[in-house]
Design a protein around this motif. Structure first.
Motif, mmCIF file in Angstrom:
data_model
loop_
_atom_site.group_PDB
_atom_site.id
_atom_site.type_symbol
_atom_site.label_atom_id
_atom_site.label_comp_id
_atom_site.label_asym_id
_atom_site.label_seq_id
_atom_site.Cartn_x
_atom_site.Cartn_y
_atom_site.Cartn_z
ATOM 1 N N UNK A 17 -6.734 -6.481 -0.869
ATOM 2 C CA UNK A 17 -6.913 -5.476 0.221
ATOM 3 C C UNK A 17 -5.856 -4.591 0.422
ATOM 4 N N UNK A 18 -4.557 -5.230 0.571
ATOM 5 C CA UNK A 18 -3.399 -4.648 0.724
ATOM 6 C C UNK A 18 -3.035 -3.865 -0.404
ATOM 7 N N UNK A 19 -3.281 -4.051 -1.771
ATOM 8 C CA UNK A 19 -3.030 -3.445 -2.855
ATOM 9 C C UNK A 19 -3.891 -2.412 -2.925
ATOM 10 N N UNK A 20 -5.347 -2.406 -2.426
ATOM 11 C CA UNK A 20 -6.181 -1.136 -2.514
ATOM 12 C C UNK A 20 -5.732 -0.158 -1.420
ATOM 13 N N UNK A 21 -5.371 -0.527 -0.049
ATOM 14 C CA UNK A 21 -4.593 0.276 0.584
ATOM 15 C C UNK A 21 -3.325 0.970 0.153
ATOM 16 N N UNK A 22 -2.379 0.305 -0.505
ATOM 17 C CA UNK A 22 -1.452 0.897 -1.256
ATOM 18 C C UNK A 22 -1.842 2.016 -2.115
ATOM 19 N N UNK A 24 -4.377 3.861 -2.305
ATOM 20 C CA UNK A 24 -4.799 4.730 -1.629
ATOM 21 C C UNK A 24 -3.992 5.752 -1.072
ATOM 22 N N UNK A 25 -3.060 5.109 -0.444
ATOM 23 C CA UNK A 25 -1.923 5.776 0.250
ATOM 24 C C UNK A 25 -1.237 6.609 -0.896
ATOM 25 N N UNK A 26 -0.890 5.969 -1.825
ATOM 26 C CA UNK A 26 -0.321 6.742 -3.012
ATOM 27 C C UNK A 26 -0.872 7.839 -3.621
ATOM 28 N N UNK A 27 -2.052 7.743 -3.573
ATOM 29 C CA UNK A 27 -3.123 8.804 -4.270
ATOM 30 C C UNK A 27 -3.129 9.812 -3.418
ATOM 31 N N UNK A 28 -3.223 9.542 -1.898
ATOM 32 C CA UNK A 28 -3.103 10.602 -0.732
ATOM 33 C C UNK A 28 -2.013 11.334 -0.777
ATOM 34 N N UNK A 29 -0.929 10.694 -0.930
ATOM 35 C CA UNK A 29 0.564 11.344 -0.964
ATOM 36 C C UNK A 29 0.548 12.289 -2.100
#
Length: 42
Positions: A17-22, A24-29
């Protein structure tokens, strides 16, 4: 023994889950920076 197994599985799921969040944040950035770059160029 079953308690240890469930613990390992839970830890693995939390890491996933932490990897998926990371990711997702990278894509949004990247999207935000891309939009900002387009506005900066134009």
């Amino acid at each position: 023994m079953p308690a240890e197994t469930t613990n390992t599985v839970t830890e693995y799921r939390e890491q996933a889950v932490e990897g998926e969040r990371g990711a997702l944040v990278a894509v949004l950035l990247m999207v935000i920076l891309g939009v900002a770059g387009i506005f900066a160029v134009s």
